[in-house]
Design a protein around this motif. Structure first.
Motif, PDB file in Angstrom:
ATOM      1  N   VAL A 123       0.860  -1.184   0.000  1.00  0.00           N
ATOM      2  CA  VAL A 123       0.000   0.000   0.000  1.00  0.00           C
ATOM      3  C   VAL A 123       0.892   1.229   0.000  1.00  0.00           C
ATOM      4  CG1 VAL A 123      -1.838   1.257   1.180  1.00  0.00           C
ATOM      5  CG2 VAL A 123      -1.793  -1.257   1.265  1.00  0.00           C
ATOM      6  N   GLY A 124       0.751   2.043  -1.029  1.00  0.00           N
ATOM      7  CA  GLY A 124       1.585   3.239  -1.136  1.00  0.00           C
ATOM      8  C   GLY A 124       1.309   3.953  -2.443  1.00  0.00           C
ATOM      9  N   SER A 125       1.577   5.241  -2.482  1.00  0.00           N
ATOM     10  CA  SER A 125       1.354   6.030  -3.689  1.00  0.00           C
ATOM     11  C   SER A 125       2.549   5.937  -4.633  1.00  0.00           C
ATOM     12  CB  SER A 125       1.086   7.489  -3.321  1.00  0.00           C
ATOM     13  OG  SER A 125      -0.159   7.626  -2.663  1.00  0.00           O
ATOM     14  N   PRO A 126       2.319   6.132  -5.937  1.00  0.00           N
ATOM     15  CA  PRO A 126       3.407   6.001  -6.921  1.00  0.00           C
ATOM     16  C   PRO A 126       4.596   6.912  -6.651  1.00  0.00           C
ATOM     17  CG  PRO A 126       1.280   6.071  -8.033  1.00  0.00           C
ATOM     18  CD  PRO A 126       1.010   6.377  -6.588  1.00  0.00           C
ATOM     19  N   THR A 127       4.362   8.069  -6.000  1.00  0.00           N
ATOM     20  CA  THR A 127       5.445   9.014  -5.733  1.00  0.00           C
ATOM     21  C   THR A 127       6.265   8.651  -4.502  1.00  0.00           C
ATOM     22  OG1 THR A 127       3.804  10.368  -4.588  1.00  0.00           O
ATOM     23  CG2 THR A 127       4.358  10.997  -6.858  1.00  0.00           C
ATOM     24  N   SER A 128       5.840   7.618  -3.763  1.00  0.00           N
ATOM     25  CA  SER A 128       6.513   7.252  -2.524  1.00  0.00           C
ATOM     26  C   SER A 128       7.735   6.385  -2.807  1.00  0.00           C
ATOM     27  CB  SER A 128       5.545   6.505  -1.603  1.00  0.00           C
ATOM     28  OG  SER A 128       6.239   5.911  -0.520  1.00  0.00           O
ATOM     29  N   SER A 129       8.916   6.931  -2.543  1.00  0.00           N
ATOM     30  CA  SER A 129      10.151   6.196  -2.803  1.00  0.00           C
ATOM     31  C   SER A 129      10.227   4.924  -1.976  1.00  0.00           C
ATOM     32  CB  SER A 129      11.360   7.085  -2.504  1.00  0.00           C
ATOM     33  OG  SER A 129      12.567   6.369  -2.661  1.00  0.00           O
ATOM     34  N   ASN A 130       9.959   5.018  -0.668  1.00  0.00           N
ATOM     35  CA  ASN A 130      10.130   3.837   0.176  1.00  0.00           C
ATOM     36  C   ASN A 130       9.108   2.759  -0.166  1.00  0.00           C
ATOM     37  OD1 ASN A 130       7.987   3.625   2.617  1.00  0.00           O
ATOM     38  ND2 ASN A 130       8.291   5.773   2.118  1.00  0.00           N
ATOM     39  N   SER A 131       7.904   3.147  -0.638  1.00  0.00           N
ATOM     40  CA  SER A 131       6.907   2.151  -1.041  1.00  0.00           C
ATOM     41  C   SER A 131       7.345   1.428  -2.311  1.00  0.00           C
ATOM     42  CB  SER A 131       5.545   2.827  -1.272  1.00  0.00           C
ATOM     43  OG  SER A 131       5.064   3.432  -0.096  1.00  0.00           O
ATOM     44  N   ASN A 132       7.878   2.175  -3.262  1.00  0.00           N
ATOM     45  CA  ASN A 132       8.386   1.561  -4.488  1.00  0.00           C
ATOM     46  C   ASN A 132       9.504   0.570  -4.201  1.00  0.00           C
ATOM     47  OD1 ASN A 132       7.237   2.583  -7.189  1.00  0.00           O
ATOM     48  ND2 ASN A 132       7.366   4.458  -5.975  1.00  0.00           N
ATOM     49  N   ARG A 133      10.358   0.925  -3.234  1.00  0.00           N
ATOM     50  CA  ARG A 133      11.456   0.017  -2.903  1.00  0.00           C
ATOM     51  C   ARG A 133      10.947  -1.297  -2.315  1.00  0.00           C
ATOM     52  NH1 ARG A 133      12.677   4.217  -4.787  1.00  0.00           N
ATOM     53  NH2 ARG A 133      12.111   2.929  -6.570  1.00  0.00           N
ATOM     54  N   LEU A 134       9.831  -1.251  -1.565  1.00  0.00           N
ATOM     55  CA  LEU A 134       9.256  -2.477  -0.995  1.00  0.00           C
ATOM     56  C   LEU A 134       8.761  -3.398  -2.105  1.00  0.00           C
ATOM     57  CD1 LEU A 134       7.260  -1.019   2.040  1.00  0.00           C
ATOM     58  CD2 LEU A 134       9.504  -2.128   2.073  1.00  0.00           C
ATOM     59  N   ARG A 135       8.081  -2.818  -3.093  1.00  0.00           N
ATOM     60  CA  ARG A 135       7.599  -3.631  -4.214  1.00  0.00           C
ATOM     61  C   ARG A 135       8.774  -4.237  -4.975  1.00  0.00           C
ATOM     62  NH1 ARG A 135       7.698  -2.623  -9.211  1.00  0.00           N
ATOM     63  NH2 ARG A 135       8.037  -0.385  -8.902  1.00  0.00           N
TER      64      ARG A 135
END
Length: 334
Positions: A233-245
């Motif tokens: 769960v995270g927005s496309p602009t979120s760096s730390n969320s992208n790193r989790l994916r």
């Protein structure tokens, strides 16, 4: 189209069985603090409160604060004289601080204290004659803020190949700093390349990548091998969320990032009985709960937490916005 969706949902219901929740996940202390600064400023000074850049990179959070009276801007020229201004959690350059002071705004700084630590280190070492390599992503506001602590002598490195393009004036007076929300593994790989080319480079006394980023990545490393699919769960602009994916995918587990429950696609879960669920540090728990509810509609019958690190970090609010502890502030929101 409706019949196709109904068929996909029926198929998913045959397969989704269990949801494993990463621990920790969601809001970190820096995000909690930043949001609370805006909410307390609205409460104390009334609307509107101006915020330079998105306070944190989450669509739900930003829209919620907009509804309460926050106005998000990028250019300080869009802020009227005498207004109350909040700097986002990502931090700002010295030039932005100076302009805000010149324009006479009442400023509250929501920069994450861990980002501020990097700024302080850069300023301190620069006075000692050091130049810097910054490991980070071009265009990210945190990177712009950190590099903006100096007018020159700081070189951005996004990947290993970029290290060869760094030409400091004095290789013996070179230090390295990193964006706090990077992939731990990617940053370590780049740092090794930096140390190979510049053996005397000065490293941070403590890793710049923040505790929350590290903990959430460690939780995904632990969870991903145990599940058939990972939802972040995270927005496309979120760096730390992208790193989790990206991390889950690197470990061989299919992974998708969603802004909310509405983004889930039933076809993703076809043949994937066990779902791992996590959230970036800027994603509120209400979104996680909505995703859990949607997964239950798609057939999940069991939801359980995986053991993990319990975070107890708290950061104080700026002077003038109250003295309640962050634990009390979190309780007041729930």
């Amino acid at each position: 189209m409706a019949s196709v969706d109904a068929q996909q949902q029926a198929e998913a219901q045959k397969f989704v069985d269990e949801v494993l929740l990463a621990q920790p996940r969601g809001f970190c202390a820096g995000v909690d603090r930043a949001i609370e600064i805006v909410e307390r400023a609205l409460e104390k000074f009334g609307r509107p409160i101006y915020v330079r850049h998105e306070i944190v990179h989450n669509t739900f959070v930003v829209n919620d604060l907009k509804s309460k009276g926050a106005i998000f801007i990028e250019d300080l020229a869009d802020v009227p004289p005498g207004a109350t201004l909040v700097f986002s959690a990502h931090g700002v350059s010295k030039a932005v601080r100076e302009e805000a002071a010149q324009r006479g705004f009442s400023v509250f700084d929501a920069t994450c204290p861990l980002v501020t630590k990097v700024h302080v280190e850069v300023s301190k070492l620069a006075r000692e004659g050091y130049e810097f390599i910054m490991i980070g992503h071009k265009g990210h506001p945190e990177v712009e803020g950190t590099m903006g602590q100096l007018r020159e002598g700081i070189y951005l490195v996004e990947e290993v190949a970029d290290v060869a393009n760094v030409h400091p004036n004095d290789p013996t007076k070179l230090a390295v700093v990193t964006q706090t929300t990077l992939s731990v593994d990617d940053a370590a790989e780049i740092l090794e390349a930096v140390k190979l080319r510049f053996p005397q480079v000065r490293e941070p006394k403590k890793q710049d990548i923040c505790y929350a980023t590290q903990n959430r990545q460690d939780a995904v490393k632990f969870m991903a091998p145990k599940v058939d699919i990972v939802i972040v769960v995270g927005s496309p602009t979120s760096s730390n969320s992208n790193r989790l994916r990206e991390l889950a995918e690197r470990l061989g587990t299919p992974a998708y990032m969603v802004d909310g429950a509405q983004d889930l696609q039933p076809a993703w879960f076809d043949g994937r009985a066990r779902v791992g669920l996590t959230a970036g540090a800027s994603a509120p728990d209400v979104l996680v709960q909505a995703v859990i509810d949607r997964l239950k509609q798609l057939g999940a019958v069991s939801v359980r937490n995986i053991d993990g690190v319990k975070e107890t970090v708290e950061f104080p609010l700026p002077m003038g916005l109250g003295d309640r502890s962050m634990a009390e502030l979190r309780a007041s929101r729930s």
